[in-house]
Design a protein around this motif. Structure first.
Motif, PDB file in Angstrom:
ATOM      1  N   LYS A  72       0.853  -1.189   0.000  1.00  0.00           N
ATOM      2  CA  LYS A  72       0.000   0.000   0.000  1.00  0.00           C
ATOM      3  C   LYS A  72       0.886   1.236   0.000  1.00  0.00           C
ATOM      4  CE  LYS A  72      -3.218   2.541   2.996  1.00  0.00           C
ATOM      5  NZ  LYS A  72      -3.975   2.521   4.253  1.00  0.00           N
ATOM      6  N   GLY A  83      -3.835   6.684  -3.941  1.00  0.00           N
ATOM      7  CA  GLY A  83      -3.559   5.429  -3.250  1.00  0.00           C
ATOM      8  C   GLY A  83      -3.255   4.339  -4.259  1.00  0.00           C
ATOM      9  N   THR A  85      -2.643   0.055  -4.486  1.00  0.00           N
ATOM     10  CA  THR A  85      -2.661  -1.278  -3.894  1.00  0.00           C
ATOM     11  C   THR A  85      -2.892  -2.270  -5.028  1.00  0.00           C
ATOM     12  OG1 THR A  85      -3.588  -2.638  -2.108  1.00  0.00           O
ATOM     13  CG2 THR A  85      -5.149  -1.331  -3.388  1.00  0.00           C
ATOM     14  N   ALA A  97      -9.786  -2.949  -2.790  1.00  0.00           N
ATOM     15  CA  ALA A  97      -9.074  -1.670  -2.922  1.00  0.00           C
ATOM     16  C   ALA A  97      -9.791  -0.580  -2.131  1.00  0.00           C
ATOM     17  CB  ALA A  97      -8.953  -1.284  -4.393  1.00  0.00           C
ATOM     18  N   VAL A 100      -8.998  -1.087   1.585  1.00  0.00           N
ATOM     19  CA  VAL A 100      -7.624  -0.744   1.949  1.00  0.00           C
ATOM     20  C   VAL A 100      -7.499   0.744   2.265  1.00  0.00           C
ATOM     21  CG1 VAL A 100      -5.266  -0.554   1.030  1.00  0.00           C
ATOM     22  CG2 VAL A 100      -6.539  -2.678   0.734  1.00  0.00           C
ATOM     23  N   PHE A 101      -8.230   1.578   1.537  1.00  0.00           N
ATOM     24  CA  PHE A 101      -8.118   3.033   1.721  1.00  0.00           C
ATOM     25  C   PHE A 101      -9.345   3.645   2.406  1.00  0.00           C
ATOM     26  CE2 PHE A 101      -5.177   2.009  -1.689  1.00  0.00           C
ATOM     27  CZ  PHE A 101      -4.027   2.623  -1.206  1.00  0.00           C
ATOM     28  N   VAL A 109      -7.711   5.919  -6.366  1.00  0.00           N
ATOM     29  CA  VAL A 109      -7.137   4.637  -5.967  1.00  0.00           C
ATOM     30  C   VAL A 109      -6.810   3.847  -7.227  1.00  0.00           C
ATOM     31  CG1 VAL A 109      -7.557   2.416  -4.824  1.00  0.00           C
ATOM     32  CG2 VAL A 109      -8.357   4.542  -3.760  1.00  0.00           C
ATOM     33  N   PHE A 111      -5.550   0.229  -8.608  1.00  0.00           N
ATOM     34  CA  PHE A 111      -5.500  -1.172  -8.177  1.00  0.00           C
ATOM     35  C   PHE A 111      -5.426  -2.078  -9.400  1.00  0.00           C
ATOM     36  CE2 PHE A 111      -9.913  -0.276  -8.933  1.00  0.00           C
ATOM     37  CZ  PHE A 111     -10.512  -1.463  -9.327  1.00  0.00           C
TER      38      PHE A 111
END
Length: 161
Positions: A72, A83, A85, A97, A100-101, A109, A111
């Motif tokens: 991460k 972000g 991931t 995903a 995770v955030f 994000v 992913f």
């Protein structure tokens, strides 16, 4: 700022090289983000010949890659937070995903994991999965993404080949 986004390259097994279409498409970007399942670290070095690289490890990456990259990251790009991931886990890659955030204030994000391109804003956060440039699985084409970050915000485009 223009950011190239890749994931799930899986280089080193049956897939030996990054495709020329990807390398050509990334030329001129300011930064490259790799969202995991890299497998061989020389992929990062090859991408670094084009632009600086930020990467996280995926579920198929070994302990060395996990230790080196982590799973991460949050990047500050101008006024925005991105972000990164891989998105592996029990839920769908998107839901993982998001989880995770969930406690972080991010604007975007990035992913991977599913090899399925995705580009959608949900509750004010842009979620982008570039798909895979080397292993399209059930997709019609290989893909990667390009982010544009400027004063007006963050937008993404999935590029197919």
């Amino acid at each position: 700022m223009i950011i190239g986004v890749v994931s799930d390259t899986h280089i080193g097994g049956r897939i030996k090289n990054l495709p020329q279409e990807l390398l050509d498409g990334l030329r001129g970007v300011d930064l490259i983000i790799h969202a995991g399942d890299i497998l061989k670290d020389y992929v990062i070095y090859e991408l670094e010949e084009i632009a600086p690289v930020e990467a996280v490890a995926g579920n198929n990456d070994d302990y060395y890659m996990h230790d080196r990259l982590g799973i991460k990251k949050i990047l500050n790009v101008g006024e925005f937070k991105i972000g990164i991931t891989h998105g592996a886990g029990g839920a769908t890659a998107l839901k993982r995903a998001m989880a995770v955030f969930a406690k972080d204030k991010v604007d975007c994000v990035i992913f991977g994991h599913s090899h399925a391109p995705y580009n959608e804003k949900i509750d004010g956060v842009l979620y982008v999965n570039p798909g895979s440039p080397t292993d399209k699985r059930m997709q019609k084409q290989y893909s990667y993404a390009v982010l544009k970050v400027d004063d007006s915000g963050i937008s993404a485009e999935i590029r197919y080949f």
